[in-house]
Design a protein around this motif. Structure first.
Motif, PDB file in Angstrom:
ATOM      1  N   TYR A 520     -23.072  55.892 -70.523  1.00  0.00           N
ATOM      2  CA  TYR A 520     -23.227  54.490 -70.141  1.00  0.00           C
ATOM      3  C   TYR A 520     -22.169  53.622 -70.830  1.00  0.00           C
ATOM      4  O   TYR A 520     -21.941  53.746 -72.034  1.00  0.00           O
ATOM      5  CB  TYR A 520     -24.613  53.971 -70.528  1.00  0.00           C
ATOM      6  N   GLY A 521     -21.514  52.769 -70.061  1.00  0.00           N
ATOM      7  CA  GLY A 521     -20.488  51.887 -70.600  1.00  0.00           C
ATOM      8  C   GLY A 521     -19.131  52.521 -70.745  1.00  0.00           C
ATOM      9  O   GLY A 521     -18.219  51.910 -71.324  1.00  0.00           O
ATOM     10  N   LYS A 522     -18.937  53.701 -70.195  1.00  0.00           N
ATOM     11  CA  LYS A 522     -17.658  54.381 -70.363  1.00  0.00           C
ATOM     12  C   LYS A 522     -16.519  53.688 -69.616  1.00  0.00           C
ATOM     13  O   LYS A 522     -15.345  53.961 -69.883  1.00  0.00           O
ATOM     14  CB  LYS A 522     -17.756  55.836 -69.909  1.00  0.00           C
ATOM     15  N   GLU A 523     -16.847  52.790 -68.690  1.00  0.00           N
ATOM     16  CA  GLU A 523     -15.804  52.076 -67.953  1.00  0.00           C
ATOM     17  C   GLU A 523     -15.101  51.035 -68.808  1.00  0.00           C
ATOM     18  O   GLU A 523     -14.046  50.499 -68.420  1.00  0.00           O
ATOM     19  CB  GLU A 523     -16.393  51.387 -66.714  1.00  0.00           C
ATOM     20  N   TYR A 524     -15.646  50.711 -69.971  1.00  0.00           N
ATOM     21  CA  TYR A 524     -15.017  49.708 -70.828  1.00  0.00           C
ATOM     22  C   TYR A 524     -13.813  50.305 -71.557  1.00  0.00           C
ATOM     23  O   TYR A 524     -13.779  51.492 -71.885  1.00  0.00           O
ATOM     24  CB  TYR A 524     -16.016  49.173 -71.854  1.00  0.00           C
ATOM     25  N   SER A 525     -12.824  49.441 -71.823  1.00  0.00           N
ATOM     26  CA  SER A 525     -11.618  49.867 -72.540  1.00  0.00           C
ATOM     27  C   SER A 525     -11.966  50.276 -73.966  1.00  0.00           C
ATOM     28  O   SER A 525     -12.934  49.760 -74.553  1.00  0.00           O
ATOM     29  CB  SER A 525     -10.593  48.733 -72.574  1.00  0.00           C
TER      30      SER A 525
END
Length: 578
Positions: A520-525
């Protein structure tokens, strides 16, 4: 004839007694009492006081022309004059009579007279108050007008103002205990007053109390297993209606099945020996237990979707404990206290026990939070072995760490958090963030003077924190762990001030490495650490005793933990013994 009271001195009393004894119209001998009289004294009974007022009585029911004579059963207790004035003589009880002759017929009526010694009594008082509260204490005088002297011990907690001849007003200043003394005519009256933290209406309950709203006892889901839940819920709903107040839980165990919602301006106090214990057994198929004990949201707002943004949720909430006050999660998979969009929250003096998978305290989008003087103990092993006693998170659907209807999921970070003087003992992790929201760094996180003892994974994890302060804490293992445990992990944080801490029997005191969310949240830089010289120098001022490594690690490349990407800085500001 009207009733009236006539104050007389001792000299007047003696004259009246002599007059009564010598006056043939006021016989001192008992006469027969005739029943069925339509005459009566103006009162059935009176109380007089030695050396004080007399009483001029009246007989009701007479015509225009009549004769009347008075006498007393016991002139050593009270005498009555030919005019019907009663004088107290000594302590005791007697009866005075009136023989009324009218139309050639004589009828007798009577009145009870009690004579007491003068005394005083504390009439209006209280032994509990809240902050910024006032109360008028009143000493009532019976049979005298001697002055009243009020004395307050503990003036730092309250202040006193005399009011008139008999009253005083107490105004509270801070939580604590004071003693109020009233002295009058040789008598002393003492009241111990406990001043509770919090302001507003005060409710004090125990496990055997009934719900404030009696309708709850009629619910099909109200039973011995849900009684504690409905009891606490009913008072929190009442405090919501009152716009806040103080709820005190006295000694005993309160079993709670479902979430308790705390409104603004509310203080919950667990007195010494009070325990809130989580249970999943509702005893009813119609009620399913929930996965939290407390939430910082009122019952009014709890059912509103997305009602809170930023820090505009509930505010000014305190959960305070005294002595052995305890919140026991009972190894049930649930949160202890969930705070989101809350401003001005204090959690203090509580022993938290037996966490399982979730957190004792979860902070999301909260501002000005003080978590102080608590004890966190015991955790069932979770699947990840990385569940924090205190989780610092953001309400973010992408990271999946917070699920409540009333949040707007606006990714608001926490700020101005003070976690001080707590003990963390044998928990998986102490204080940490394990998922970040891009562009939402937590600010002004202060972790001061805590003790972390035998932590199973890591004590503190600074993830996406902006200039946190971690100072004067103790990180102690009873013996050097076999695993390569890190006490403080720094992931993508800016200039953490980590200084003057004590590390004892540790393996790796501090480790810096850049980070990116997984799952979860892996799309964040990815997020990167920043450590300016002044903050690097402050790291040297930590005390290490019997630690395997006397340095902190700084990995320079994201996801690369090879030796060539590692910088080592010795923390040599303190000697190895102290």
């Amino acid at each position: 004839m009207n009733c009236k009271r006539i104050k007389t001195g001792l000299f007047v009393m003696i004259l009246c007694i002599m007059t009564v004894l010598m006056c043939p119209g006021a016989s001192v001998f008992a006469k027969s009492k005739k029943a069925g009289s339509t005459y009566r004294f103006d009162k059935e009974k009176i109380t007089l006081y030695t050396g004080w007022d007399s009483y001029l009585c009246d007989v009701v029911g007479t015509g225009e022309e009549y004769d009347i004579s008075y006498y007393s059963d016991d002139n050593e207790i009270a005498v009555i004059s030919p005019e019907g004035e009663i004088f107290p003589v000594s302590e005791g009880s007697t009866t005075v009579f009136a023989d009324v002759t009218e139309g050639g017929k004589t009828t007798t009526c009577s009145m009870k007279v009690t004579v007491k010694a003068p005394y005083s009594k504390l009439a209006d008082s209280t032994d509990v108050m809240t902050l910024n509260d006032t109360f008028r204490f009143k000493l009532k005088r019976y049979g005298h007008e001697e002055p009243v002297i009020w004395t307050l011990h503990g003036e730092g907690y309250a202040e006193i103002t005399a009011e008139g001849a008999t009253d005083c007003i107490i105004k509270t200043l801070k939580p604590g205990k004071v003693t109020l003394t009233a002295s009058c005519m040789g008598e002393t009256f003492t009241t111990d007053i406990k001043i509770y933290n919090g302001e507003g209406t005060l409710f004090i309950i125990n496990p055997d109390s009934e719900p404030y709203n009696s309708n709850y006892v009629k619910y099909g889901t109200y039973n011995s297993k849900t009684k504690g839940y409905y009891l606490l819920r009913s008072y929190l709903e009442r405090l919501n209606t009152l716009k806040g107040g103080v709820l005190v839980l006295q000694k005993g165990t309160y079993t709670v099945t479902n979430s308790l919602c705390i409104p603004s301006n509310t203080t919950i106090i667990l007195e010494d020996g009070a325990t809130i214990k989580k249970t999943d057994d509702t005893g009813s198929k119609s009620l399913t237990a929930t996965a939290s004990l407390f939430q910082t949201v009122s019952y009014t707002n709890a059912s509103k979707e997305g009602v809170f943004k930023g820090y505009n949720g509930e505010h000014d909430i305190q959960i305070l404990g005294e002595g052995r006050a305890c919140i026991d999660l009972n190894n049930i998979m649930c949160q202890g206290i969930v705070s989101a969009h809350c401003k001005n929250l204090t959690i203090s003096g509580i022993s938290f026990f037996n966490m399982n998978t979730y957190h004792f305290i979860e902070l999301d989008a909260s501002c000005n939070v003080h978590i102080t003087n608590n004890f966190f103990y015991g955790a069932s092993e979770s699947q990840t072995t990385r569940k924090e006693a205190i989780n610092i998170d953001t309400p973010d659907k992408a990271t999946g760490g917070f699920h409540q209807l009333w949040t707007s999921y606006d990714k608001t970070p926490n700020k101005d958090i003070y976690i001080t003087d707590n003990i963390f003992y044998e928990v998986e992790c102490g204080i940490a963030t394990h998922k970040y929201s891009e562009g939402s760094a937590h600010k002004n996180i202060n972790i001061l003077r805590n003790t972390f003892f035998d932590i199973k994974t890591y004590a503190i994890r600074c993830m996406n924190w902006d200039k946190p302060v971690i100072k004067e804490n103790c990180f102690i293992y009873s013996e050097v762990p076999e695993l390569e445990l890190v006490s403080i992990i720094v992931n993508g944080s800016v200039n953490p001030m980590i200084t003057e801490n004590r590390f004892e029997n540790t393996v790796r005191p501090v480790s810096f490495y850049h980070w990116r969310n997984t799952g979860y949240g892996k799309e964040y830089s990815p997020i990167y650490n920043k450590l300016d010289t002044a903050y690097a120098d402050a790291l040297k001022k930590n005390y290490l005793k019997n630690s395997t490594n006397t340095y902190y690690e700084y990995y320079n490349v994201l996801d690369d933990f090879e030796e060539e990407t590692l910088d080592i800085y010795f923390m040599n500001g303190y000697p190895t013994e102290k």
